[in-house]
Scaffold this active site. Structure first.
Site: not given
Ligand code: ADP
Length: 712
Positions: A116, A200, A235, A297
């Site tokens: 990431k 973040e 999440h 993917r």
């Molecule tokens: P993963 O790779 O595990 O799917 P992501 O980075 O895509 O993780 O994040 C998954 C979820 O977490 C997002 O869909 C969102 O709901 C929440 N999320 C991610 N980053 C943030 C953020 N900076 N602030 C609030 N919610 C977040």
């Protein structure tokens, strides 16, 4: 085009890829673990190769074994599905080095987007907006905390190697940071073998918007519009839809252009998804959407995009892997209607969403209706209006006059005009095992409007009947029918905020009446036959045709329910005090066979467990009634205060010590199983008696991990 494909995956995604392969005349090859010997994906394939024991590490994640299976069967191509080896660049390279076509992202793109922190750095360089935060090398807790303090709370700690919603912790205040960091690193190390994290800014009222992109080997990248996956639990996506509610043309143009730019920056080929996070406090706005990550993917929720665009993304993947150009120009990709997908998980929402494993003794999904515009094919128990207005007098229907248990009857109630697609990898009699992801099916609805899609999907989820494995079907129905969801006003915190009302439901009086009547009838049959039977348990000298009003007592979750039954069932109509209940034949049959119980003329579905309990299905939930008061063993907590392991796993924390006073719902032991941490909570207010294991211990299913004693 190649002539054979091996799918290095299992479950619904393997079945999904095979479907397109079959349509295109491509030979299908499955791989499977010992736990999956009887699985659907194995039977659906033209050929199948056993590649090892149940543990994914020794089978589906073992690149060498998958490659050997491909060589042994002469597979010309490998599709990795999602999860497992799908984003493993080394595996992709090994496949290509073996002269086999890789139906996945280019290894360089997987690597560039894999972590990431690196992906965010790359996107900043490409001019794509990213969420503010810290993604440095220095991983000392002090430094991470100092950075979080600068960013300002709330912050989100994310495992740089994370995925699938795992390895993430929201922290609301400085003093909670270090504990959250430790727990996040623990989960990251055990799930991804890498405990590095990034921090973040936590976006308030966050909405998850993602864009489906598709590239070819000739440098072309197109998008297939967006999906909204904001309905999440911890999440993890639960319900996804396309398009996103409230998306205007300007915002769509901005977000899809950023997605195409991101894909081009890594020379992307094949199907990919760019995930964004949007600040939804004032609806969707072009200047409030930031890049989160790219998934290199096919995505679990790809069917909603297929529904609105009419594109078969797996076919496109095959074509791109074979070197063909993207089949459609951007200008020719159009979207119609609204699509929504619900993920059916084998888990128990009423009990902290613990994964639920075991045999699918009873597994009924609604009938799919692939043709659009044909009218919704409903699955609600049909209303047999002609059957029982005055049950005592009308003739008793014979079995042959009754409809089959799930006839495709057009339902006038919900979701008219919607069509239903079901992607599943399990069937009745199959097993949900502790070794793999608990998602057992996806229900996808496509309709003209969002309202119709939501209604249709609620209808479909309400028709799910599964037992004794628990599912989230009833929970899905309640999400889909929630006024905030219907209004399109959902951010990723919705489920967390509404969990209490969404997680557990109570059976309706109608359902309770059906259970009481069924058990009463059973007991009466046993008594007439002079048998000792589980049905007579707790029913003292019950006689259906004796006393005019005979009490029947049942328990559900330790709670007592009772009813008065009267009437001679041989005459056809035992009666609950308020409901006219008609029992046909033997009422609920043993698991797996049709059931015929009518309450006020309406058929109620259920199953008899064969040991005295009766299960009644209602709106996706399975309500279990027992003539005896029992401890709910195997469900994580029991009325006796013993906290049992719902499945084998490892103890990762013991937040409460013997002698501690705990309140209902407070975590006592944290178990890691199926790659997730599960808190086992105090079932009532009390004092912790024993904590039987220490951090690091492996425990077997059903082991008593701790006890809580009531404080009365
Ligand atoms: P993963 O790779 O595990 O799917 P992501 O980075 O895509 O993780 O994040 C998954 C979820 O977490 C997002 O869909 C969102 O709901 C929440 N999320 C991610 N980053 C943030 C953020 N900076 N602030 C609030 N919610 C977040």
């Amino acid at each position: 085009m190649f002539k054979s494909v091996l799918v290095a995956n299992r479950g619904e995604i393997a079945c999904r890829v095979f479907r397109t392969a079959r349509r295109m005349g491509i030979r299908t090859i499955a791989v499977y673990s010992e736990a999956d010997a009887k699985a659907l994906h194995v039977r659906e394939a033209d050929e199948a190769v056993l590649i090892g024991p149940a543990a994914a590490r020794e089978s589906y994640l073992d690149a060498g074994k998958v490659l050997a299976a491909a060589k042994a069967t002469g597979a010309e191509a490998i599709h990795p599905g999602y999860g497992f080896l799908s984003e493993n660049a080394d595996f992709a390279e090994a496949v290509m080095a073996a002269g086999i076509i890789w139906i996945g992202a280019p290894p360089a793109a997987i690597r560039a987007m894999g972590l990431k922190d690196a992906a965010k750095t790359l996107m900043i360089a490409a001019g794509v907006p990213v969420t503010p935060g810290y993604m440095g090398e220095d991983q000392s807790p002090d430094r991470l905390k100092a950075e979080a303090d600068v960013i300002g709370y709330p912050v989100l700690i994310k495992a740089v190697a994370g995925g699938g919603g795992k390895g993430m912790r929201r922290v609301d205040a400085a003093d909670a940071f270090l504990d959250a960091l430790a727990s996040c690193q623990r989960e990251a190390a055990s799930s991804f073998g890498d405990d590095r994290v990034l921090i973040e800014k936590y976006i308030l009222s966050p909405r998850h918007i993602e864009v489906q992109v598709f590239g070819d080997a000739h440098g072309e990248v197109v998008h297939l519009f967006e999906r909204d996956c904001s309905l999440q639990r911890r999440h993890q996506k639960v319900i996804e839809e396309a398009p996103a509610p409230g998306m205007d043309a300007a915002t769509r143009a901005a977000v899809t252009a950023a997605a195409v730019k991101a894909a081009k920056a890594v020379n992307y080929v094949g199907a990919g998804t760019i995930e964004f996070i949007a600040d939804g406090t004032e609806g969707l706005r072009a200047d409030r959407i930031w890049f989160m990550e790219m998934n290199t993917r096919l995505q679990v929720e790809h069917p909603v995009t297929e529904a609105i665009t009419g594109v078969d993304l797996v076919e496109w993947q095959f074509r791109a892997a074979a070197g063909e150009p993207v089949p459609l120009k951007q200008a020719d990709i159009a979207m119609t209607g609204w699509a929504m997908e619900a993920r059916l998980y084998a888990e128990d929402p009423a009990n902290g969403f613990l994964p639920s494993i075991g045999k699918l003794e009873h597994f009924v999904l609604p009938e799919p209706s692939p043709l659009r515009g044909e009218g919704w094919v409903g699955v609600e128990a049909p209303l047999l209006v002609e059957v029982r207005e005055t049950p005592a007098e009308s003739p008793r229907p014979t079995r042959s006059s009754l409809p089959p248990p799930h006839p495709p009857t057009p339902s006038p109630s919900r979701g008219r005009g919607a069509s239903l697609r079901i992607d599943t990898g399990v069937e009745e009699g199959g097993e949900v095992s502790q070794f793999y992801d608990p998602m057992i099916a996806k229900l996808i609805v496509h309709a003209e409007t969002r309202e119709e899609a939501a209604e249709g999907l609620a209808e479909a989820c309400a028709g799910v009947e599964v037992w004794p494995v628990r599912t989230n079907a009833g929970f899905l129905v309640r999400c889909l029918e929630h006024p905030r969801f219907i209004a399109g006003d959902v951010d990723t915190g919705f489920i967390g905020a509404e969990e209490a009302s969404l997680a557990a439901a109570r059976p309706s009086t109608k359902t309770t009446a059906a259970a009481l009547a069924t058990v009463g009838l059973r007991a009466d049959e046993a008594l007439r036959a002079n048998e000792l039977s589980p049905w007579t348990d707790g029913l003292f000298a019950f006689r259906m045709n004796g006393e005019p009003h005979t009490p029947v007592v049942l328990y559900r979750n330790g709670e007592r329910v009772e009813g008065l039954l009267s009437g001679d069932y041989r005459g056809g109509a035992p009666r609950h005090s308020t409901f006219d209940v008609h029992l046909e034949g033997e009422a609920y049959q043993a698991i797996g066979t049709p059931a015929y119980v009518f309450v006020d003329g309406e058929q109620v579905s259920g199953a008899d467990t064969g040991d005295g309990r009766v299960v009644v299905f209602e709106e996706g939930d399975a309500f279990e009634f027992s003539p005896r008061l029992r401890g709910g063993s195997g469900s994580g907590t029991a009325s006796d205060g013993a906290l049992r392991a719902p499945m084998p796993g490892k103890i990762v924390a013991t937040p409460a010590k013997p002698g501690d006073t705990v309140t209902k719902g407070q975590p006592v032991v944290v178990l890691e199983a199926m790659k997730m941490e599960h808190a086992l909570v105090a079932p009532f207010d009390g004092v912790v008696g024993e904590v039987a294991f220490a951090v690091g211990d492996q425990v077997a299913a059903d082991a008593v991990l701790a006890t809580v004693e009531g404080s009365d």
